[in-house]
Design a protein around this motif. Structure first.
Motif, PDB file in Angstrom:
ATOM      1  N   LEU A 111      -2.877   9.961   1.954  1.00  0.00           N
ATOM      2  CA  LEU A 111      -1.569   9.530   1.488  1.00  0.00           C
ATOM      3  C   LEU A 111      -0.513   9.980   2.481  1.00  0.00           C
ATOM      4  O   LEU A 111      -0.457  11.150   2.842  1.00  0.00           O
ATOM      5  CB  LEU A 111      -1.277  10.116   0.108  1.00  0.00           C
ATOM      6  CG  LEU A 111      -2.256   9.713  -0.992  1.00  0.00           C
ATOM      7  CD1 LEU A 111      -1.903  10.431  -2.276  1.00  0.00           C
ATOM      8  CD2 LEU A 111      -2.223   8.215  -1.202  1.00  0.00           C
ATOM      9  N   GLN A 112       0.314   9.049   2.926  1.00  0.00           N
ATOM     10  CA  GLN A 112       1.307   9.339   3.944  1.00  0.00           C
ATOM     11  C   GLN A 112       2.681   9.540   3.309  1.00  0.00           C
ATOM     12  O   GLN A 112       3.083   8.794   2.420  1.00  0.00           O
ATOM     13  CB  GLN A 112       1.380   8.185   4.951  1.00  0.00           C
ATOM     14  CG  GLN A 112       0.059   7.886   5.650  1.00  0.00           C
ATOM     15  CD  GLN A 112      -0.413   9.072   6.480  1.00  0.00           C
ATOM     16  OE1 GLN A 112       0.391   9.742   7.139  1.00  0.00           O
ATOM     17  NE2 GLN A 112      -1.708   9.331   6.467  1.00  0.00           N
ATOM     18  N   GLU A 117       3.142   5.888  -2.939  1.00  0.00           N
ATOM     19  CA  GLU A 117       4.280   6.608  -3.497  1.00  0.00           C
ATOM     20  C   GLU A 117       4.126   6.795  -5.002  1.00  0.00           C
ATOM     21  O   GLU A 117       4.475   7.844  -5.547  1.00  0.00           O
ATOM     22  CB  GLU A 117       5.573   5.853  -3.180  1.00  0.00           C
ATOM     23  CG  GLU A 117       5.961   5.874  -1.706  1.00  0.00           C
ATOM     24  CD  GLU A 117       7.119   4.945  -1.408  1.00  0.00           C
ATOM     25  OE1 GLU A 117       7.571   4.243  -2.341  1.00  0.00           O
ATOM     26  OE2 GLU A 117       7.573   4.907  -0.250  1.00  0.00           O
ATOM     27  N   GLU A 118       3.599   5.774  -5.675  1.00  0.00           N
ATOM     28  CA  GLU A 118       3.373   5.883  -7.118  1.00  0.00           C
ATOM     29  C   GLU A 118       2.357   6.985  -7.424  1.00  0.00           C
ATOM     30  O   GLU A 118       2.515   7.749  -8.367  1.00  0.00           O
ATOM     31  CB  GLU A 118       2.863   4.546  -7.662  1.00  0.00           C
ATOM     32  CG  GLU A 118       3.945   3.527  -7.909  1.00  0.00           C
ATOM     33  CD  GLU A 118       4.861   3.934  -9.050  1.00  0.00           C
ATOM     34  OE1 GLU A 118       4.364   4.158 -10.166  1.00  0.00           O
ATOM     35  OE2 GLU A 118       6.069   4.057  -8.803  1.00  0.00           O
ATOM     36  N   LEU A 119       1.297   7.056  -6.612  1.00  0.00           N
ATOM     37  CA  LEU A 119       0.276   8.068  -6.838  1.00  0.00           C
ATOM     38  C   LEU A 119       0.834   9.462  -6.577  1.00  0.00           C
ATOM     39  O   LEU A 119       0.585  10.403  -7.336  1.00  0.00           O
ATOM     40  CB  LEU A 119      -0.933   7.803  -5.941  1.00  0.00           C
ATOM     41  CG  LEU A 119      -2.124   8.754  -6.123  1.00  0.00           C
ATOM     42  CD1 LEU A 119      -2.603   8.750  -7.572  1.00  0.00           C
ATOM     43  CD2 LEU A 119      -3.262   8.363  -5.197  1.00  0.00           C
ATOM     44  N   GLN A 165       0.385  -2.499 -11.087  1.00  0.00           N
ATOM     45  CA  GLN A 165      -0.722  -2.521 -10.128  1.00  0.00           C
ATOM     46  C   GLN A 165      -1.222  -1.115  -9.859  1.00  0.00           C
ATOM     47  O   GLN A 165      -2.427  -0.874  -9.717  1.00  0.00           O
ATOM     48  CB  GLN A 165      -0.269  -3.187  -8.824  1.00  0.00           C
ATOM     49  CG  GLN A 165      -1.405  -3.551  -7.877  1.00  0.00           C
ATOM     50  CD  GLN A 165      -2.353  -4.573  -8.458  1.00  0.00           C
ATOM     51  OE1 GLN A 165      -1.911  -5.556  -9.032  1.00  0.00           O
ATOM     52  NE2 GLN A 165      -3.641  -4.351  -8.325  1.00  0.00           N
ATOM     53  N   SER A 166      -0.301  -0.152  -9.816  1.00  0.00           N
ATOM     54  CA  SER A 166      -0.686   1.242  -9.615  1.00  0.00           C
ATOM     55  C   SER A 166      -1.551   1.732 -10.774  1.00  0.00           C
ATOM     56  O   SER A 166      -2.532   2.454 -10.575  1.00  0.00           O
ATOM     57  CB  SER A 166       0.561   2.117  -9.485  1.00  0.00           C
ATOM     58  OG  SER A 166       0.225   3.488  -9.437  1.00  0.00           O
ATOM     59  N   ARG A 167      -1.210   1.326 -11.992  1.00  0.00           N
ATOM     60  CA  ARG A 167      -2.017   1.724 -13.145  1.00  0.00           C
ATOM     61  C   ARG A 167      -3.410   1.110 -13.076  1.00  0.00           C
ATOM     62  O   ARG A 167      -4.388   1.731 -13.489  1.00  0.00           O
ATOM     63  CB  ARG A 167      -1.310   1.291 -14.435  1.00  0.00           C
ATOM     64  CG  ARG A 167      -0.032   2.061 -14.707  1.00  0.00           C
ATOM     65  CD  ARG A 167       0.647   1.604 -15.991  1.00  0.00           C
ATOM     66  NE  ARG A 167       1.859   2.395 -16.246  1.00  0.00           N
ATOM     67  CZ  ARG A 167       2.598   2.287 -17.336  1.00  0.00           C
ATOM     68  NH1 ARG A 167       2.264   1.414 -18.282  1.00  0.00           N
ATOM     69  NH2 ARG A 167       3.674   3.034 -17.491  1.00  0.00           N
ATOM     70  N   ARG A 209       0.825  -1.201   0.000  1.00  0.00           N
ATOM     71  CA  ARG A 209       0.000   0.000   0.000  1.00  0.00           C
ATOM     72  C   ARG A 209       0.863   1.258   0.000  1.00  0.00           C
ATOM     73  O   ARG A 209       0.561   2.247  -0.688  1.00  0.00           O
ATOM     74  CB  ARG A 209      -0.897  -0.019   1.250  1.00  0.00           C
ATOM     75  CG  ARG A 209      -1.974   1.040   1.308  1.00  0.00           C
ATOM     76  CD  ARG A 209      -3.021   0.782   0.263  1.00  0.00           C
ATOM     77  NE  ARG A 209      -2.895   1.651  -0.903  1.00  0.00           N
ATOM     78  CZ  ARG A 209      -3.552   1.478  -2.021  1.00  0.00           C
ATOM     79  NH1 ARG A 209      -4.384   0.476  -2.176  1.00  0.00           N
ATOM     80  NH2 ARG A 209      -3.381   2.299  -3.037  1.00  0.00           N
ATOM     81  N   ARG A 210       1.970   1.200   0.753  1.00  0.00           N
ATOM     82  CA  ARG A 210       2.874   2.348   0.808  1.00  0.00           C
ATOM     83  C   ARG A 210       3.503   2.613  -0.553  1.00  0.00           C
ATOM     84  O   ARG A 210       3.628   3.760  -0.987  1.00  0.00           O
ATOM     85  CB  ARG A 210       3.955   2.085   1.862  1.00  0.00           C
ATOM     86  CG  ARG A 210       4.878   3.274   2.115  1.00  0.00           C
ATOM     87  CD  ARG A 210       5.673   3.089   3.407  1.00  0.00           C
ATOM     88  NE  ARG A 210       6.471   1.874   3.392  1.00  0.00           N
ATOM     89  CZ  ARG A 210       6.220   0.792   4.142  1.00  0.00           C
ATOM     90  NH1 ARG A 210       5.177   0.771   4.953  1.00  0.00           N
ATOM     91  NH2 ARG A 210       7.002  -0.266   4.071  1.00  0.00           N
TER      92      ARG A 210
END
Length: 321
Positions: free
Chosen positions: A58-59, A35-37, A218-220, A30-31
């Motif tokens: 978002l952290q 970061e990707e976002l 996966q981010s896409r 998830r982290r």
């Protein structure tokens, strides 16, 4: 405690660390997606949104925030050098081709965006050709790329290039064995010919790991603003990771020539990859700062009979914001 209870107790104790490992793996996943976002924000906005990231869930750590600020300062400095390079290319009539190759999601588009961000699109063009049409398939293989080569005072960035034949076409069986071998016979001579004609060629391969590509894909999938980047060909390339590795190794070996050598960019860390690639590109061209004449803004000419006609209300767009 009977044997059954002891067995159950042992299985429960064994399951606890496994569950903890799964939870930690999910937190790490998830982290990385967060970061990707975060990385998807445009540089024009990123410095302004840092303080609002926590509100969106978002952290980002203080260390990461500090590194981001260093990255932005260095990126802007390098982009200033790219503007000087642009001026030198225009002034001298230099012709520059930069080729960007790599696996899907390796970061080619990201560095191309940062290179072109401050440059004049009339002198710095991006060539990202689609799959060849029926007519182009019957042409000399390099023909459709030739028309995109730079004239004097231009720089062309190829987001994938004639090396498609050595990569995706080979893996996906879009070319025959004879066409594949002919490519490697032709490409050194083709590039030597371009260099002899005065075109400088710089070739980059962006290298990422198996795990990093999986995170980016996966981010896409999860980001609706990036889903358009994920094509059926990308998914198939993911399945054929090992085949792509083999053809990449063959390509680097058979087309690395002194006139147009390959340079490998370590791309797992996107921001470092961008900075390192731009820094290296600048080092490949003997540019110098060009002096410009002082510009004085002329006074506007006023005519007593000048009247500005009103714009019809029905063609003015609604002011929603």
């Amino acid at each position: 405690m009977n044997e059954f209870d002891r067995t159950m107790d042992t299985e429960q104790r064994d399951a606890e660390p496994q569950e903890a490992e799964l939870q930690e793996a999910e937190r790490h996943r998830r982290r990385r997606l967060d970061e990707e976002l975060i990385d998807a924000y445009d540089e024009e906005l990123e410095m302004e949104v840092d303080d609002r990231l926590q509100e969106s869930g978002l952290q980002i750590s203080d260390e990461a925030r500090a590194l981001r600020r260093v990255y932005f300062r260095e990126l802007i400095r390098l982009q200033g050098e790219l503007v000087k390079l642009q001026d030198w290319i225009v002034s001298t009539g230099h012709r520059l081709v930069v080729i960007f190759e790599g696996r899907d999601a390796a970061g080619k588009g990201g560095v191309i965006k940062r290179i072109t961000q401050r440059l004049n699109p009339r002198m710095c063009r991006v060539a990202a050709l689609p799959a060849p049409n029926n007519r182009e398939r019957t042409q000399w293989y390099f023909q459709r790329y030739v028309q995109h080569l730079p004239a004097g005072g231009e720089m062309v960035l190829f987001d994938r290039s004639w090396y498609n034949r050595a990569g995706v076409e080979r893996v996906m069986n879009f070319c025959t064995d004879d066409e594949y071998e002919e490519f490697f016979r032709s490409v050194p001579e083709f590039e030597k010919m371009l260099v002899r004609s005065g075109i400088q060629i710089v070739k980059y391969w962006f290298s990422i790991t198996d795990d990093e590509q999986e995170v980016r894909f996966q981010s896409r999938i999860e980001d609706p603003l990036k889903q358009w980047k994920l094509s059926p060909m990308d998914l198939e390339s993911r399945r054929r990771w090992e085949a792509y590795t083999h053809v990449k190794e063959v390509m680097l070996q058979r087309s690395h020539i002194p006139e147009a050598p390959w340079w490998v960019v370590q791309g797992v860390d996107k921001k470092r990859a961008r900075l390192n690639c731009i820094h290296h590109l600048l080092s490949q061209v003997p540019y110098q700062e060009i002096e410009h004449p002082h510009v004085t803004l002329p006074a506007r000419v006023h005519h007593p009979d000048y009247i500005r006609q009103p714009v019809p209300e029905d063609i003015i767009i609604p002011e929603i914001y």
